[in-house]
Design a protein around this motif. Structure first.
Motif, PDB file in Angstrom:
ATOM      1  N   ILE A  43       0.839  -1.203   0.000  1.00 21.00           N
ATOM      2  CA  ILE A  43       0.000   0.000   0.000  1.00 21.00           C
ATOM      3  C   ILE A  43       0.879   1.260   0.000  1.00 21.00           C
ATOM      4  O   ILE A  43       0.652   2.204  -0.770  1.00 21.00           O
ATOM      5  CB  ILE A  43      -0.960   0.009   1.220  1.00 21.00           C
ATOM      6  N   LYS A  44       1.896   1.254   0.841  1.00 14.63           N
ATOM      7  CA  LYS A  44       2.802   2.412   0.902  1.00 14.63           C
ATOM      8  C   LYS A  44       3.508   2.623  -0.438  1.00 14.63           C
ATOM      9  O   LYS A  44       3.620   3.744  -0.927  1.00 14.63           O
ATOM     10  CB  LYS A  44       3.852   2.219   2.006  1.00 14.63           C
TER      11      LYS A  44
ATOM     12  N   ILE B  23      -5.797   0.102  -6.925  1.00  9.44           N
ATOM     13  CA  ILE B  23      -5.335  -1.247  -6.572  1.00  9.44           C
ATOM     14  C   ILE B  23      -6.021  -1.684  -5.279  1.00  9.44           C
ATOM     15  O   ILE B  23      -5.990  -0.962  -4.286  1.00  9.44           O
ATOM     16  CB  ILE B  23      -3.793  -1.274  -6.339  1.00  9.44           C
ATOM     17  N   SER B  24      -6.659  -2.856  -5.331  1.00 13.02           N
ATOM     18  CA  SER B  24      -7.202  -3.436  -4.104  1.00 13.02           C
ATOM     19  C   SER B  24      -6.131  -4.301  -3.458  1.00 13.02           C
ATOM     20  O   SER B  24      -5.297  -4.885  -4.147  1.00 13.02           O
ATOM     21  CB  SER B  24      -8.429  -4.302  -4.411  1.00 13.02           C
ATOM     22  N   VAL B  25      -6.146  -4.373  -2.126  1.00 10.77           N
ATOM     23  CA  VAL B  25      -5.152  -5.186  -1.417  1.00 10.77           C
ATOM     24  C   VAL B  25      -5.835  -6.071  -0.382  1.00 10.77           C
ATOM     25  O   VAL B  25      -6.671  -5.604   0.394  1.00 10.77           O
ATOM     26  CB  VAL B  25      -4.095  -4.285  -0.716  1.00 10.77           C
ATOM     27  N   ILE B  26      -5.495  -7.371  -0.417  1.00  6.38           N
ATOM     28  CA  ILE B  26      -5.963  -8.302   0.617  1.00  6.38           C
ATOM     29  C   ILE B  26      -4.752  -8.944   1.265  1.00  6.38           C
ATOM     30  O   ILE B  26      -3.801  -9.320   0.579  1.00  6.38           O
ATOM     31  CB  ILE B  26      -6.858  -9.420   0.026  1.00  6.38           C
TER      32      ILE B  26
ATOM     33  N   PRO C 257      -5.321   2.916   4.322  1.00  4.74           N
ATOM     34  CA  PRO C 257      -6.629   2.421   4.753  1.00  4.74           C
ATOM     35  C   PRO C 257      -6.475   1.136   5.555  1.00  4.74           C
ATOM     36  O   PRO C 257      -5.443   0.469   5.449  1.00  4.74           O
ATOM     37  CB  PRO C 257      -7.314   2.136   3.408  1.00  4.74           C
ATOM     38  N   THR C 258      -7.491   0.802   6.358  1.00  9.30           N
ATOM     39  CA  THR C 258      -7.487  -0.487   7.039  1.00  9.30           C
ATOM     40  C   THR C 258      -7.509  -1.589   5.978  1.00  9.30           C
ATOM     41  O   THR C 258      -8.009  -1.374   4.870  1.00  9.30           O
ATOM     42  CB  THR C 258      -8.714  -0.622   7.959  1.00  9.30           C
ATOM     43  N   ILE C 259      -6.950  -2.734   6.296  1.00 12.65           N
ATOM     44  CA  ILE C 259      -6.715  -3.755   5.277  1.00 12.65           C
ATOM     45  C   ILE C 259      -7.697  -4.925   5.378  1.00 12.65           C
ATOM     46  O   ILE C 259      -7.929  -5.466   6.465  1.00 12.65           O
ATOM     47  CB  ILE C 259      -5.265  -4.284   5.374  1.00 12.65           C
TER      48      ILE C 259
ATOM     49  N   SER D  26      -9.377  -1.559   2.184  1.00 11.90           N
ATOM     50  CA  SER D  26      -8.362  -1.689   1.127  1.00 11.90           C
ATOM     51  C   SER D  26      -8.846  -2.430  -0.120  1.00 11.90           C
ATOM     52  O   SER D  26      -8.065  -2.668  -1.031  1.00 11.90           O
ATOM     53  CB  SER D  26      -7.116  -2.388   1.684  1.00 11.90           C
ATOM     54  N   THR D  27     -10.122  -2.818  -0.151  1.00  5.27           N
ATOM     55  CA  THR D  27     -10.655  -3.485  -1.346  1.00  5.27           C
ATOM     56  C   THR D  27     -11.922  -2.778  -1.819  1.00  5.27           C
ATOM     57  O   THR D  27     -12.687  -2.236  -1.020  1.00  5.27           O
ATOM     58  CB  THR D  27     -10.991  -4.965  -1.064  1.00  5.27           C
ATOM     59  N   LYS D  28     -12.162  -2.849  -3.138  1.00  3.59           N
ATOM     60  CA  LYS D  28     -13.278  -2.113  -3.724  1.00  3.59           C
ATOM     61  C   LYS D  28     -13.601  -2.774  -5.060  1.00  3.59           C
ATOM     62  O   LYS D  28     -12.698  -3.214  -5.772  1.00  3.59           O
ATOM     63  CB  LYS D  28     -12.815  -0.665  -3.983  1.00  3.59           C
ATOM     64  N   ALA D  29     -14.885  -2.842  -5.385  1.00  2.00           N
ATOM     65  CA  ALA D  29     -15.270  -3.386  -6.692  1.00  2.00           C
ATOM     66  C   ALA D  29     -14.877  -2.397  -7.782  1.00  2.00           C
ATOM     67  O   ALA D  29     -14.931  -1.185  -7.584  1.00  2.00           O
ATOM     68  CB  ALA D  29     -16.777  -3.631  -6.728  1.00  2.00           C
TER      69      ALA D  29
END
Lengths: 344, 344
Positions: free
Chosen positions: A259-260, A273-276, A289-291, A337-340
């Motif tokens: 994320i950074k 970019i979404s992150v899981i 953002p919270t992950i 940290s995720t989004k459609a």
């Protein structure tokens, strides 16, 4: 005063490995006749006493559970210990923790020490080196002497005992599937270079989710990080070059660093970019953002492992060889940290 | 087979506290004659064996260090353990960890268990409950029996032994001083409601820095957080109402939550509010912005404690009553959450 000589001292004195000493004392055919004789003579000379666990077990219970974990500066292992403590204390057991520091020798030494009258049984997660060497004789020995062992998380199919695992492959599959369903097509995997079983399983889950959804498997989108301390430049170059629309990271440290790095490159998370992350810890909860994470419930894993061990310790059937492997359910904790994207 | 009865079982059976059992067995005048007799009779009947540590020490060394810490899901304690492990392993010692879970009874039980032949000495940090009760008889007993104890971080002046501490008051003073020098005038303190010695010392340091710089001490600017789990609304209201220009948080969790609360209220960190946290952990390193911290060097503290204990274990002078208190230096790690304002 005559001090008790230990496996480690014998190994050092004879310049052989601890494993060789241990195997020589059991007369293992893996070790040359010459070495065996040397070790046995030395052990006799210096009054080495092997554990007489089976004997001592008949006579007394310590009401203590020994935990052997690879490291302690790791939120997941800490939560597993909390879970074990909860059940142990409810049931009147004490808990002793020893660290292998990812070293095979320390794992062997710690188990030898605790088995020598300090505990009734073990709950353990294998060190990386033990998994790499695939040498489990110290665990076999403990079990053969009548002391139950429950393995969790980092387990091996080479040892017959009770186990508590999460289905790493299915959990990784679900995480990647959720990214695909929310419209992502270029999903990167940021993982470790490892011989630890869970790493491979997570990669398998990632790959299967792509294939099941007819997405191309692109090796370029898999980044294996060697040096965790200084991985930001590597992750940054990787994101810049291959422009993933989502990152699945096998731990939360890789996620927060991704994320950074993305932010510094001008990408927004989750818009671009979404992150899981795999493993839910405090970094995921408090980063910005919270992950979104795949939650490995460490407390639940610890509780289950403690119940299995205590069941076995208190069972009347000492020779019960019906071992169970319990699978702890994981679930996705959706955060910021995720989004459609696109038409999803 | 006759199982060994423990302090805990005696306490449960007679419906008295573990501390009462322990004191009764030592014939302490603090306990009524009646209770002492009851406990002693029961202990005799059930074959309770107190530790004969002094005796066993003469006969053998375990080459093992026992660590008793309040909790494990805490980065600081985990790093101290790593430091202890480093030195212990270099010197050929094993390490066993037990958790008190902030409970007095568990601290007593764990020390009793480990002292009973499993370790040569202890490195410990007191549980909150032990500090609250100010009952240290179990530690006195261990020391009187000839087993060395080194305390770290949460220590007490009631026990004569080696100690490793940081100067909490000076460290807090320096942090607040740096905020004042960079132009801040309304510096809030976000702290815990506690009876733990370090909390009070940090508040003292905060207060002294204000007074030394002729800044008014305003009680409204001190927030005592009771429920760590759900403290965001409370911190948010506090910031909204009292509008500090800087926050000094006694741990990094309070710091990161203060930053989140400030952001939601429309304040920017560090432009509108600077934030400094006590204790340097992974949250501070990876939050956005990264957080300026007072670094408590856990590794160094652990290494020092292990050296002091091993020195004592290997000293020829068993009755050396010259105890040392080592102070570990802290330093400010400046990151993104602080900024000079006004004319500073």
């Amino acid at each position: 005063m005559k001090r008790k000589v230990t496996l480690k001292q014998i190994a050092k004195e004879l310049d052989v490995s601890i494993s060789t000493v241990s195997k020589s004392l059991r007369n293992s055919p893996e070790i040359s006749e010459d070495t065996r004789q040397k070790v046995q003579a030395f052990a006799k000379l210096y009054n080495y006493k092997p554990n007489n666990i089976a004997l001592s077990l008949k006579n007394r219970k310590t009401k203590t559970i020994g935990i052997i974990i690879p490291e302690i500066v790791h939120h997941f292992f800490a939560t597993v210990i909390s879970g074990i403590e909860q059940v142990a204390n409810e049931q009147g057991y004490n808990v002793i923790v020893c660290l292998s520091n990812e070293s095979f020798d320390r794992e062997v030494i710690n188990m030898e020490m605790l088995a020598n009258g300090s505990t009734d049984g073990f709950i353990m997660s294998l060190s990386k080196e033990t998994q790499f060497k695939a040498d489990y004789h110290h665990i076999t020995e403990i079990i053969n002497q009548g002391m139950p062992v429950v393995m969790f998380d980092r387990v091996t199919s080479d040892i017959l005992c009770d186990k508590v695992i999460i289905d790493d492959k299915a959990a990784a599959y679900d995480a990647v599937q959720s990214l695909i369903q929310s419209g992502h097509k270029r999903i990167a995997l940021v993982t470790t270079v490892d011989y630890v079983s869970v790493g491979k399983l997570r990669t398998d889950g990632y790959t299967k989710a792509l294939l099941d959804n007819d997405l191309p498997f692109d090796e370029n989108l898999i980044l294996k990080v060697e040096d965790i301390e200084n991985c930001e430049p590597k992750i940054s170059k990787f994101i810049e070059k291959f422009k993933p629309d989502a990152v699945f990271a096998v731990n939360e440290l890789f996620a927060v660093i991704s994320i950074k790095a993305a932010n510094k490159l001008g990408f927004r998370v989750p818009e671009d970019i979404s992150v899981i992350a795999f493993t839910d810890g405090i970094i995921s909860m408090y980063s910005t953002p919270t992950i979104t994470t795949v939650s490995q419930d460490g407390i639940k894993m610890g509780r289950k492992a403690a119940m299995m061990l205590i069941d076995r310790l208190e069972s009347d059937d000492e020779d019960d060889e019906h071992y169970r492997t319990e699978v702890i359910e994981t679930h996705l904790i959706e955060r910021e940290s995720t989004k459609a994207i696109g038409n999803a």
